[in-house]
Design a protein around this motif. Structure first.
Motif, PDB file in Angstrom:
ATOM      1  N   THR A   1      71.392   1.801  49.238  1.00  0.00           N
ATOM      2  CA  THR A   1      71.708   1.327  47.454  1.00  0.00           C
ATOM      3  C   THR A   1      70.741  -0.290  47.398  1.00  0.00           C
ATOM      4  OG1 THR A   1      73.574   0.297  47.923  1.00  0.00           O
ATOM      5  CG2 THR A   1      73.450   3.208  47.324  1.00  0.00           C
TER       6      THR A   1
ATOM      7  N   ILE B   1      75.105   3.449  36.924  1.00  0.00           N
ATOM      8  CA  ILE B   1      77.083   3.517  37.057  1.00  0.00           C
ATOM      9  C   ILE B   1      77.493   2.440  36.289  1.00  0.00           C
ATOM     10  CG2 ILE B   1      76.248   3.512  39.685  1.00  0.00           C
ATOM     11  CD1 ILE B   1      75.901   0.060  39.425  1.00  0.00           C
TER      12      ILE B   1
ATOM     13  N   SER C   1      84.346  -2.726  40.509  1.00  0.00           N
ATOM     14  CA  SER C   1      84.893  -1.065  41.300  1.00  0.00           C
ATOM     15  C   SER C   1      84.022   0.030  40.962  1.00  0.00           C
ATOM     16  CB  SER C   1      86.437  -1.019  41.073  1.00  0.00           C
ATOM     17  OG  SER C   1      86.505  -0.521  39.232  1.00  0.00           O
ATOM     18  N   ASP C   2      83.721  -0.504  39.990  1.00  0.00           N
ATOM     19  CA  ASP C   2      82.115   0.954  40.068  1.00  0.00           C
ATOM     20  C   ASP C   2      81.138   0.452  40.993  1.00  0.00           C
ATOM     21  OD1 ASP C   2      83.463   2.387  38.056  1.00  0.00           O
ATOM     22  OD2 ASP C   2      82.967   1.208  36.263  1.00  0.00           O
ATOM     23  N   LYS C   3      80.748  -0.940  40.670  1.00  0.00           N
ATOM     24  CA  LYS C   3      79.779  -1.079  41.674  1.00  0.00           C
ATOM     25  C   LYS C   3      80.133  -0.622  42.927  1.00  0.00           C
ATOM     26  CE  LYS C   3      77.939  -4.013  38.775  1.00  0.00           C
ATOM     27  NZ  LYS C   3      76.999  -5.505  38.057  1.00  0.00           N
ATOM     28  N   ILE C   4      81.536  -1.450  43.603  1.00  0.00           N
ATOM     29  CA  ILE C   4      81.837  -1.139  44.770  1.00  0.00           C
ATOM     30  C   ILE C   4      81.521   0.396  45.072  1.00  0.00           C
ATOM     31  CG2 ILE C   4      83.677  -1.608  46.227  1.00  0.00           C
ATOM     32  CD1 ILE C   4      84.368  -4.302  44.841  1.00  0.00           C
ATOM     33  N   ASN C   5      81.969   1.273  44.419  1.00  0.00           N
ATOM     34  CA  ASN C   5      82.319   3.094  44.682  1.00  0.00           C
ATOM     35  C   ASN C   5      81.103   3.429  44.622  1.00  0.00           C
ATOM     36  OD1 ASN C   5      85.481   2.663  45.000  1.00  0.00           O
ATOM     37  ND2 ASN C   5      84.796   3.187  42.231  1.00  0.00           N
ATOM     38  N   TYR C   6      79.882   2.777  44.316  1.00  0.00           N
ATOM     39  CA  TYR C   6      78.620   3.451  44.305  1.00  0.00           C
ATOM     40  C   TYR C   6      77.535   2.698  45.817  1.00  0.00           C
ATOM     41  CZ  TYR C   6      73.614   4.053  42.987  1.00  0.00           C
ATOM     42  OH  TYR C   6      72.196   4.934  43.065  1.00  0.00           O
TER      43      TYR C   6
ATOM     44  N   ASN D   1      79.349   2.084  47.683  1.00  0.00           N
ATOM     45  CA  ASN D   1      79.999   2.553  49.214  1.00  0.00           C
ATOM     46  C   ASN D   1      79.566   3.677  49.655  1.00  0.00           C
ATOM     47  OD1 ASN D   1      82.144   0.447  50.285  1.00  0.00           O
ATOM     48  ND2 ASN D   1      83.263   1.104  48.514  1.00  0.00           N
ATOM     49  N   GLN D   2      78.995   4.693  49.271  1.00  0.00           N
ATOM     50  CA  GLN D   2      78.025   5.758  48.894  1.00  0.00           C
ATOM     51  C   GLN D   2      77.497   5.840  50.410  1.00  0.00           C
ATOM     52  OE1 GLN D   2      76.909   7.872  45.665  1.00  0.00           O
ATOM     53  NE2 GLN D   2      78.619   6.975  44.508  1.00  0.00           N
TER      54      GLN D   2
ATOM     55  N   ASN E   1      73.018  -1.633  51.956  1.00  0.00           N
ATOM     56  CA  ASN E   1      72.888  -1.848  50.243  1.00  0.00           C
ATOM     57  C   ASN E   1      72.407  -3.002  50.325  1.00  0.00           C
ATOM     58  OD1 ASN E   1      74.091  -2.223  47.650  1.00  0.00           O
ATOM     59  ND2 ASN E   1      74.900  -4.000  48.328  1.00  0.00           N
TER      60      ASN E   1
END
Length: 68
Positions: free
Chosen positions: A4, A42, A47-52, A54-55, A59
Motif C-alpha cells: 500500500t 479510505i 485509525s482508518d489509514k492504519i486499518n488500510y 495493515n492489509q 507499506n
C-alpha cells in the motif's frame, strides 16, 4: 494485498520510483491522489489509514523533506 501507499503528491519522483519497482512483484494499492486512487477510498481518520495499510504485506511510507 501486496503493498500500500497513501500519498497525495510526489514532487521529486521518489514515491513513483518505489511504487513502480514494487509493482513488478505485486499490486500496490494507492487510495490517495498520487496514483489517481487505483483502489477504493479510505476514511479520513488515523485509525482508518492504519486499518488500510495493515492489509498489505508492505507499506510505502517515504517522509516529506522540508523543501517539498
Amino acid at each position: 494485498m501486496f503493498a500500500t501507499i497513501v500519498a497525495r503528491h510526489d514532487h521529486r519522483g521518489q514515491r513513483t520510483q518505489i511504487y513502480n519497482e514494487l509493482s513488478k512483484y505485486g499490486k500496490v494499492s494507492a487510495p490517495g491522489g498520487l496514483f489517481k486512487g487505483n483502489t477504493s477510498k479510505i476514511g479520513r481518520s488515523v485509525s482508518d489509514k492504519i486499518n488500510y495499510i495493515n492489509q498489505g504485506i508492505f507499506n510505502i511510507c517515504p517522509e516529506n523533506s522540508p523543501d517539498e
